[in-house]
Design an enzyme around this catalytic site. Sequence first.
Site, PDB file in Angstrom:
ATOM      1  N   TYR A   1     -10.677   2.274   5.780  1.00  0.00           N
ATOM      2  CA  TYR A   1      -9.645   1.923   4.803  1.00  0.00           C
ATOM      3  C   TYR A   1     -10.274   1.112   3.681  1.00  0.00           C
ATOM      4  O   TYR A   1     -10.945   0.112   3.921  1.00  0.00           O
ATOM      5  CB  TYR A   1      -8.540   1.123   5.478  1.00  0.00           C
ATOM      6  N   SER A   2     -10.056   1.536   2.446  1.00  0.00           N
ATOM      7  CA  SER A   2     -10.649   0.850   1.303  1.00  0.00           C
ATOM      8  C   SER A   2      -9.692   0.825   0.125  1.00  0.00           C
ATOM      9  O   SER A   2      -9.387   1.853  -0.474  1.00  0.00           O
ATOM     10  CB  SER A   2     -11.949   1.537   0.877  1.00  0.00           C
ATOM     11  N   ASN A   3      -9.236  -0.375  -0.203  1.00  0.00           N
ATOM     12  CA  ASN A   3      -8.412  -0.543  -1.401  1.00  0.00           C
ATOM     13  C   ASN A   3      -9.212  -0.257  -2.661  1.00  0.00           C
ATOM     14  O   ASN A   3      -8.665   0.168  -3.676  1.00  0.00           O
ATOM     15  CB  ASN A   3      -7.860  -1.961  -1.445  1.00  0.00           C
TER      16      ASN A   3
ATOM     17  N   THR B   1       2.331   2.616   5.167  1.00  0.00           N
ATOM     18  CA  THR B   1       2.821   1.255   5.360  1.00  0.00           C
ATOM     19  C   THR B   1       2.298   0.386   4.230  1.00  0.00           C
ATOM     20  O   THR B   1       1.333   0.746   3.546  1.00  0.00           O
ATOM     21  CB  THR B   1       2.338   0.664   6.698  1.00  0.00           C
ATOM     22  N   GLY B   2       2.949  -0.737   4.036  1.00  0.00           N
ATOM     23  CA  GLY B   2       2.494  -1.689   3.033  1.00  0.00           C
ATOM     24  C   GLY B   2       2.556  -3.094   3.581  1.00  0.00           C
ATOM     25  O   GLY B   2       3.589  -3.514   4.106  1.00  0.00           O
TER      26      GLY B   2
ATOM     27  N   SER C   1       0.790  -1.237   0.000  1.00  0.00           N
ATOM     28  CA  SER C   1       0.000   0.000   0.000  1.00  0.00           C
ATOM     29  C   SER C   1       0.816   1.277   0.000  1.00  0.00           C
ATOM     30  O   SER C   1       0.233   2.365  -0.102  1.00  0.00           O
ATOM     31  CB  SER C   1      -0.956  -0.003   1.194  1.00  0.00           C
TER      32      SER C   1
END
Length: 383
Positions: free
Chosen positions: A194-196, A334-335, A96
């Site tokens: 949070y939404s991808n 962050t990912g 992300s």
Amino acid sequence: MHRLTRRLATSAAFAGAAFAVALPAVSAKAAERPAGSKAPVAATVRRSIDRLVDAGAPGAVALVRVHGRTTRIAAGYADTRTHRRMRTSDRFRVGSVTKTFVATVILQLAGEGRLSLDDSVERWLPGEVPNGAAITVRELLTMTSGIFDYLNDGDDTVLRREIADSDTRFTPNDLVAIATAHAPRFAPGTSWSYSNTGYILLGQIAEKAAGRPIGDSLRDRIFTPAGLRATSFETGPRIAGTYAHGYDALTGKTVRDVSVLDQSWAWTAGAIVSNADDIARFYRALLQGHLLRPDLLAVMETTVPMGAPAPRGFGYGAGIFTTPMPCGIAWGHTGSTPGYLTTVLNSRGGKRQVVLMINGGETALDRRTAEPAQRLLAAAYCP
């Protein structure tokens, strides 16, 4: 939520929080103290990263930059089968962290008049989102749209299919359709989640506004101007160049190499591959105003509270978020993606930076690695 779906779904809200909470206190006076010689910083980071690997991480890379001085430390293995040691230049999937890049492209396009942040999703993608007329580009950027996250689908549709067949391909429309089969979480602009899916939609909007593939826009607008020679947008299953193999247990109990995994499921929510130096270079260029005009950077840095379950003090802007650290607020992202974890911390002007990359995913690591990671980030960011 099944642990498998937490990868990109919670990386901003929780992966950063997990590293940032319960850190040892550092006084403001200590935080303001001028940086000393490079050797003490390197020794501190070396001890911390060695503890992280000893606690179970396959390998890790840490980069610390303070007032122009850069320390790079690698530990553990990039490939546990061949016992190839980790190198600071090794490439990682950054999950992300991709969102900051995509948000930068969107803001550049807005600055050129090719789109407006107040445009509705419906204007750019007619009929793709049921309530698209009520959702703005700005709300997609700040994750206040209410759109359901496709990785939270109860059947683990996306990642289970990928794991069953590493060559499975998803189109952006496939991912959005999974999300829109679920009701919105809330009315647009009334809360945060949070939404991808929002960043998949932003990728589609960027392609329409620019009239070219998003990979080309990322390359020509960010990678090349910022001198990011080890960074690429890779939606296929394999990582080009010299890279750290990623390890995860995923749906089972056995940790294995998951480096070869198609990334069309992540697309503009998390498909960038990079290394520590390039990630630091990108955020430095961004926060120092080399990629966005001052007014557009101000838009990016205008945050909304994340809310529970993220700890207090976390705020999300346009593809970037704030993390409370012992010596002040850090900016970054962050990912979390199968086989890889990345944390990026920057002071607001990018003069202080920490990048931590681990080639183990959430199910490959356990709580024993959290404490060394917390201490590494605290010691590196707040020396």
